[in-house]
Design a protein around this motif. Structure first.
Motif, PDB file in Angstrom:
ATOM      1  N   ALA A  13       0.773  -1.176  -0.123  1.00  0.00           N
ATOM      2  CA  ALA A  13       0.012  -0.123   0.073  1.00  0.00           C
ATOM      3  C   ALA A  13       0.837   1.144  -0.109  1.00  0.00           C
ATOM      4  CB  ALA A  13      -0.995  -0.038   1.398  1.00  0.00           C
ATOM      5  N   GLY A  14       2.135   1.209   0.809  1.00  0.00           N
ATOM      6  CA  GLY A  14       2.925   2.521   0.672  1.00  0.00           C
ATOM      7  C   GLY A  14       3.435   2.671  -0.569  1.00  0.00           C
ATOM      8  N   GLY A  24      -0.372   2.149  -3.563  1.00  0.00           N
ATOM      9  CA  GLY A  24      -1.782   2.919  -3.103  1.00  0.00           C
ATOM     10  C   GLY A  24      -2.851   1.867  -2.515  1.00  0.00           C
ATOM     11  N   TRP A  25      -3.512   2.573  -1.626  1.00  0.00           N
ATOM     12  CA  TRP A  25      -4.728   1.403  -0.834  1.00  0.00           C
ATOM     13  C   TRP A  25      -5.629   0.973  -1.908  1.00  0.00           C
ATOM     14  CZ3 TRP A  25      -3.706  -0.250   3.719  1.00  0.00           C
ATOM     15  CH2 TRP A  25      -3.050   0.311   4.464  1.00  0.00           C
ATOM     16  N   THR A  44      -2.358  -4.232  -3.672  1.00  0.00           N
ATOM     17  CA  THR A  44      -2.796  -3.994  -2.346  1.00  0.00           C
ATOM     18  C   THR A  44      -3.993  -5.004  -2.009  1.00  0.00           C
ATOM     19  OG1 THR A  44      -1.902  -1.925  -2.213  1.00  0.00           O
ATOM     20  CG2 THR A  44      -3.202  -2.463  -0.463  1.00  0.00           C
ATOM     21  N   THR A 104       2.288   5.706   3.117  1.00  0.00           N
ATOM     22  CA  THR A 104       1.286   6.319   2.359  1.00  0.00           C
ATOM     23  C   THR A 104       0.899   7.483   2.335  1.00  0.00           C
ATOM     24  OG1 THR A 104       0.413   3.945   2.112  1.00  0.00           O
ATOM     25  CG2 THR A 104      -0.822   5.655   1.300  1.00  0.00           C
ATOM     26  N   ALA A 156       3.829   9.805   1.346  1.00  0.00           N
ATOM     27  CA  ALA A 156       4.573   9.395   0.086  1.00  0.00           C
ATOM     28  C   ALA A 156       5.316  10.394  -0.776  1.00  0.00           C
ATOM     29  CB  ALA A 156       3.648   8.503  -0.840  1.00  0.00           C
TER      30      ALA A 156
END
Length: 480
Positions: free
Chosen positions: A234-235, A238-239, A244, A429, A432
């Motif tokens: 996720a980092g 992205g979520w 992810t 995240t 970032a």
């Protein structure tokens, strides 16, 4: 007659023999904490050394990420199995096996000349850690009884936060000095020392033969690995990215399957109802949040100091020295206050102090005073989190029978590893843009998220953590 975990089999328990027995118990605690210190150290010690490792071994960014996460994947994913093995084959046997694997893997990592060997060694370190950590905590809970156990658990809990902070300091000193390989070499003499001394002080203990729940072990390991992998991705992605969401969905399915298998199995890996016990559930939640906040603070602070402010590895490590001290003081104070204030009051107060320490960092920018703002704020937060860590361990282990001590400690330690991954994934995240560009933008927002999380955890602790003072069961006479 009762038998201490350290008592000689033919030595009666007379008062005049207590001083020697007491000294042996605290020597054992020192050795166990030293082993745990190595494991926690290896979570953060690598962070400062990553640029040098990448340059020497020609690693790309994705491979470099796995240098960190391959260790936590195996450490967190295999923790429950390690706890069950400790309960089945004996904590000392499992600990010595894990320590042997970890020490050999550390030597291999230090000698690594390429990505494949280094990543394999880091995974093997994680396997050894998953066997060692729950076994060591199980030995702490069976070696000490009554008020002494609370003190011992306080020392143990302080190792978690202190090891993380010292990891940044030691990583910087070794990387700038003899080189990055020494962050792994230092584990070898420590491991050999513990392997030589511990068998002389701790008896092997009884075996409790039982079939191993291999399907349950595979499901919980795969679920934890998927969870940590998804949070780490996720980092980067992205979520909302498939990279992810798919691992997180897979983790949810594995955990659901694990619950079904454990309820239906004749020899389950764990009694899933353990998490319905308020002390264990409250301790697990506190461990998850406190570790997430502590590790994410180290991560954000280290990246900010080196990438934004241009600090060297050694100078960055020195900034975190007061943080390590704050964590240790908080843990020590909580171990004394728990018996007077109870778990709920100590946990809520610790989380409130952590939130108060982190909140001012929401205004972090390129001109924020490192020694006047950043360092004291992190030290205050670490003080509160140190108190929460000792509360988490004590609450979770207080009402656990000796036969379940390995598994209960594995549950708590699993939440420790998952918490670290959750914290880093979330704050990386949020920050970032600043991390990628080496600018202060985003770091303040990430600290705001951390402060809010601490505040929410304080509120949840009011309803979830029992207000009673921890009562230790399974003492010398096996009283329940």
């Amino acid at each position: 007659m009762s038998h201490s975990a350290l008592g000689a089999p033919h030595a009666p328990e007379h008062d005049h023999g207590r001083p020697a027995a007491d000294r042996r118990r605290w020597v054992v605690l020192t050795l166990l904490c030293l082993g745990q210190f190595m494991l926690i150290l290896d979570v953060t010690v690598v962070n400062v050394a990553l640029p040098d490792i990448a340059a020497d071994l020609h690693l790309d960014r994705a491979t470099l990420t796995w240098v960190v996460t391959s260790y936590t994947l195996c450490f967190g994913g295999l923790m429950l199995l390690g706890g069950r093995l400790a309960d089945t084959f004996g904590a000392r046997r499992t600990l010595l096996t894990g320590l042997t694997v970890f020490t050999a893997a550390s030597l291999t990592a230090a000698l690594a000349g390429g990505a494949g060997v280094l990543l394999g060694a880091r995974m093997a370190q994680g396997v050894g850690a998953a066997l060692l950590s729950p076994s060591a905590l199980a030995l702490v809970t069976t070696t000490f009884h009554g008020p002494e156990r609370a003190k011992a658990l306080g020392v143990w809990a302080g190792i978690g936060g202190t090891g993380s902070a010292v990891g940044v300091l030691l990583g910087g000193a070794l990387t700038s000095g003899p080189g990055w390989s020494w962050i792994f070499y230092v584990n070898v003499p420590v491991g050999v020392l513990i392997l030589a001394l511990l068998p002389r002080l701790v008896p092997a203990g009884p075996r409790r033969p039982a079939p191993l729940d291999i399907p349950g072990a595979l499901l919980v390991t795969a679920g934890t690995a998927g969870l940590i992998y998804g949070l780490v991705k996720a980092g980067d992605a992205g979520w909302g990215a498939p990279a992810t969401l798919l691992p997180l969905a897979g983790a949810a399915l594995c955990y659901a399957g694990f619950a079904v298998v454990e309820r239906a199995g004749r020899a389950p890996l764990m009694d899933v109802t353990m998490l319905t016990r308020r002390p264990v559930l409250g301790g697990a939640l506190l461990m998850l949040v406190a570790t997430a906040l502590l590790i994410s603070a180290f991560f954000l602070g280290s990246v900010y100091l080196q990438h934004v402010r241009g600090f060297s590895a050694v100078r960055t490590g020195l900034v975190f020295l007061p943080v390590a001290i704050g964590t240790g003081i908080g843990a020590h104070l909580a171990s004394r206050l728990l018996g007077h204030l109870g778990g709920r009051t100590t946990a809520v107060a610790g989380m409130a102090v952590a939130a108060a320490g982190i909140a001012p960092l929401g205004g972090l920018d390129g001109g924020t005073g490192v020694y006047s703002v950043l360092m004291p704020c992190l030290a205050v937060a670490a003080f509160g989190l140190g108190a929460v860590l000792v509360t988490a361990v004590t609450m979770a282990m207080a009402m656990v029978e000796p036969g379940e001590s390995g598994l209960a400690s594995a549950v708590v330690n699993t939440f420790h590893e998952v918490g670290g991954s959750v914290g880093v994934a979330v704050v990386s995240t949020v920050a970032a843009g600043g991390i990628e560009a080496g600018v202060p933008g985003g770091f303040g927002r990430a600290f705001v998220v951390a402060a809010v999380a601490a505040g929410v955890a304080a509120v949840l602790a009011v309803g979830l953590v029992p207000s009673d003072r921890p009562q230790i069961v399974g003492g010398p006479h096996g009283a329940h």
